[in-house]
Design a protein around this motif. Structure first.
Motif, PDB file in Angstrom:
ATOM      1  N   ASP A 201       9.014   5.521 -17.564  1.00 26.85           N
ATOM      2  CA  ASP A 201       9.501   6.883 -17.307  1.00 26.85           C
ATOM      3  C   ASP A 201      10.770   6.880 -16.452  1.00 26.85           C
ATOM      4  O   ASP A 201      11.677   7.687 -16.665  1.00 26.85           O
ATOM      5  CB  ASP A 201       8.400   7.745 -16.675  1.00 26.85           C
ATOM      6  CG  ASP A 201       7.935   7.184 -15.342  1.00 26.85           C
ATOM      7  OD1 ASP A 201       8.040   5.954 -15.128  1.00 26.85           O
ATOM      8  OD2 ASP A 201       7.457   7.973 -14.497  1.00 26.85           O
TER       9      ASP A 201
ATOM     10  N   ARG B  15      14.367   8.583 -17.616  1.00 31.04           N
ATOM     11  CA  ARG B  15      15.135   9.545 -16.812  1.00 31.04           C
ATOM     12  C   ARG B  15      16.543   9.015 -16.553  1.00 31.04           C
ATOM     13  O   ARG B  15      17.535   9.747 -16.634  1.00 31.04           O
ATOM     14  CB  ARG B  15      14.436   9.808 -15.476  1.00 31.04           C
ATOM     15  CG  ARG B  15      13.224  10.715 -15.553  1.00 31.04           C
ATOM     16  CD  ARG B  15      12.853  11.274 -14.185  1.00 31.04           C
ATOM     17  NE  ARG B  15      12.649  10.229 -13.185  1.00 31.04           N
ATOM     18  CZ  ARG B  15      11.499   9.589 -12.973  1.00 31.04           C
ATOM     19  NH1 ARG B  15      10.425   9.893 -13.686  1.00 31.04           N
ATOM     20  NH2 ARG B  15      11.414   8.676 -12.046  1.00 31.04           N
TER      21      ARG B  15
ATOM     22  N   ALA C  62      13.010  13.769 -21.054  1.00 35.26           N
ATOM     23  CA  ALA C  62      13.952  13.440 -19.981  1.00 35.26           C
ATOM     24  C   ALA C  62      15.318  14.085 -20.227  1.00 35.26           C
ATOM     25  O   ALA C  62      15.980  14.534 -19.285  1.00 35.26           O
ATOM     26  CB  ALA C  62      14.093  11.922 -19.857  1.00 35.26           C
TER      27      ALA C  62
ATOM     28  N   ASN D 287      15.419  17.792 -19.165  1.00 30.65           N
ATOM     29  CA  ASN D 287      15.558  17.963 -17.719  1.00 30.65           C
ATOM     30  C   ASN D 287      16.988  17.716 -17.252  1.00 30.65           C
ATOM     31  O   ASN D 287      17.560  18.518 -16.506  1.00 30.65           O
ATOM     32  CB  ASN D 287      14.603  17.019 -16.979  1.00 30.65           C
ATOM     33  CG  ASN D 287      13.170  17.518 -17.040  1.00 30.65           C
ATOM     34  OD1 ASN D 287      12.925  18.725 -17.107  1.00 30.65           O
ATOM     35  ND2 ASN D 287      12.218  16.601 -17.025  1.00 30.65           N
ATOM     36  N   ALA D 288      17.552  16.605 -17.675  1.00 27.61           N
ATOM     37  CA  ALA D 288      18.905  16.267 -17.209  1.00 27.61           C
ATOM     38  C   ALA D 288      19.938  17.234 -17.784  1.00 27.61           C
ATOM     39  O   ALA D 288      20.896  17.619 -17.098  1.00 27.61           O
ATOM     40  CB  ALA D 288      19.248  14.826 -17.598  1.00 27.61           C
TER      41      ALA D 288
ATOM     42  N   GLU E 227      20.534  11.093 -10.160  1.00 31.66           N
ATOM     43  CA  GLU E 227      19.243  10.561 -10.615  1.00 31.66           C
ATOM     44  C   GLU E 227      18.765   9.434  -9.695  1.00 31.66           C
ATOM     45  O   GLU E 227      17.722   9.530  -9.088  1.00 31.66           O
ATOM     46  CB  GLU E 227      19.372  10.108 -12.078  1.00 31.66           C
ATOM     47  CG  GLU E 227      18.228   9.293 -12.627  1.00 31.66           C
ATOM     48  CD  GLU E 227      16.870   9.957 -12.504  1.00 31.66           C
ATOM     49  OE1 GLU E 227      16.785  11.187 -12.578  1.00 31.66           O
ATOM     50  OE2 GLU E 227      15.880   9.214 -12.296  1.00 31.66           O
TER      51      GLU E 227
END
Lengths: 334, 334
Positions: A195, A199, A258, A261-262, B222
């Protein structure tokens, strides 16, 4: 270029590969840019390597160049089982499900890795379709906007970051064998949980691809005058939009959670910048944040590789310690 | 590097400069990256060129290198008036208002141009502060992420697009004189109206800078793991975020109207991509649009410069015909 040395010097492995695992043959499924370049790079080190590709055009091109390639997946996997090869999944993520089922039936004991750009989705498919697999995921951060066998380059992985899945239940010998594949082709190993990997690549690869597409579309939509005036910021900022759309879509869509979200964060920052420009005539916040971020990136690049230190793979807590140091930007050099 | 040839070969102008206007001296106000590089480039062609900069450090550096530079704006402008020089405004747009007033008082007859990255705002300031100016705007699309005299490069403009303001009431001789300044330093002339220019540079320069800042901020936000994994898409897509924030802000904020429009389109496209990814797992629309746009850009670049043809500057309708062909991506080669 030929790969005759893979036949004439089969025992001529690099010094770093001192275990018997390090000398296992490698079986690559999919000979596109990444799989084909890996075949060429491993062969150049003297490693025994063979591969499968669905397209006979690619197989013929690889064979003509002296590589050991086949379009018969069953015979390739039976050979992998017989030779205890490390199997490398190098096909698009959208095509791995039937391959995983076939591997589970035909070569279930082989150590399995992959070079696919997402890790959670692959790990879930492996758990579902090949639940007893000895699997350690991988992702070399290398590529060009070209694709296919003709674009392959045995130096593609030189100094590239190669993420290797590192979970608390990862087998230390299997992890080491996969990490040494990356080191053998001059890549640098970055240990991470699936994960965390997803991300990170959403933030520094998948969203950048979407931003490049967006920048290109807005620029070209204005006029040919605009495209004619385009200079460095447009040229560099849209370069990866030239990548084949199917390849971009496959990697971005496979990492959808991911990326969502970004991408939402990227949108929020642009909306704030627009509002600030409209209301106060300033884009200070975004420009300053972006400048600081780019400086941090350049400083990290200038510092060079900072090695993970003080971890013996296989000793208690090794996996979590590798991940912790990697989270700070360190890499595993073997 | 020295500029002694500007003294020893004052008549040694390039063949393309066949008019007396082409041999007028050039007075550059502001010796930063663009102004300083222009001074070096013109001097290298044998053109008489002198300049002003507020900072004595820059003036000393320029003088030490053999260039004709002064930190006294009044004497510089009096000299420009006496020598009928072409005045080039090369300071940040935020500082031109007092300069324009001084020019209007001290050298009102001189042909005036500029190298500032927005054209509507400059044209409005000129109309307000120096209403009788002989003004033809310019904008060389060249630069690096560095700034100041030390970054100057006499080859900076080679093959660069140099936008030259082309309105229906532009004086043909003045337009030609400014266009020949660009040609003299090996740039390529792109005729455009000020508003068309501003929309174009918003789309292919100012918004790309904001996108680069956004991409950088999301990536660095991040983790250091993310920055360590960053490869080509992040590196290229964030390169211009390294430009000094003050320079980026000055050019973006001066072009706020056009930037707001283009930025809103960029945001809308990203929001549509996010919704499509969330609702149907696809980013096809944005990726396909971006790919098509980048291909259009690469095709235009591969075709090379297509010259504007069949226009004699000064004949009826010349300005609108130049703009029309430039809108299609053609350039004026003299």
């Amino acid at each position: 270029m030929t790969a005759n040395n893979q036949d004439s010097h089969p025992q001529n492995a690099p010094a770093s590969e001192t275990t018997s695992a390090g000398r296992r043959p490698v079986c690559i499924l999919g000979l596109g840019l990444i799989g084909g370049s890996l075949m060429q790079a491993l062969a150049a080190t003297g490693r025994a390597v063979f591969g499968y590709n669905r397209s006979t055009v690619t197989v013929d091109a690889a064979s003509d160049a002296g590589y050991d390639a086949s379009s018969d997946v069953m015979s390739t996997l039976r050979r992998a089982a017989a030779e205890d090869a490390i199997i490398v999944l190098a096909t698009p993520v959208t095509t791995i499900e039937p391959l995983l089922s076939t591997i589970a039936e035909t070569a279930p004991q082989c150590l399995l890795t992959d070079v696919i750009s997402v890790k959670q989705a692959v790990a879930e498919k492996v758990a579902r379709l090949h639940p007893r697999a000895r699997y350690v995921g991988g992702h070399p951060m290398a590529g060009t906007s070209r694709s296919g066998w003709d674009a392959c380059d045995p130096t593609l992985f030189r100094d590239a970051m190669w993420m290797v899945t590192t979970a608390d239940d990862t087998d230390a010998d299997d992890w080491t064998a996969v990490a040494h594949l990356a080191l053998a082709v001059s890549a640098v190993v970055v240990p991470a949980a699936p994960d965390a990997h997803d991300r990170a690549v959403a933030a520094i690869s998948h969203v950048p691809h979407l931003m490049a597409a967006d920048t290109a579309a807005v620029g070209a939509g204005e006029s040919n005058l605009a495209l004619r005036l385009a200079a460095g910021s447009f040229r560099d900022g849209t370069r990866v939009a030239a990548t084949a759309p199917a390849l971009q879509r496959a990697m971005i869509e496979a990492n959808d959670v991911a990326v969502l979200n970004a991408l939402s964060e990227a949108i929020d920052r642009l909306v704030q910048a627009r509002d600030e420009l409209r209301d106060s005539g300033s884009v200070a916040a975004l420009i300053d944040d972006g400048h600081r971020a780019r400086m941090a990136y350049e400083e990290m690049a200038a510092r060079g590789r900072e090695p993970i230190v003080g971890v013996d793979v296989g000793t208690p807590g090794w996996a979590s310690e590798l991940r912790k140091q990697a989270h700070e930007g360190r890499v595993w050099l073997g």
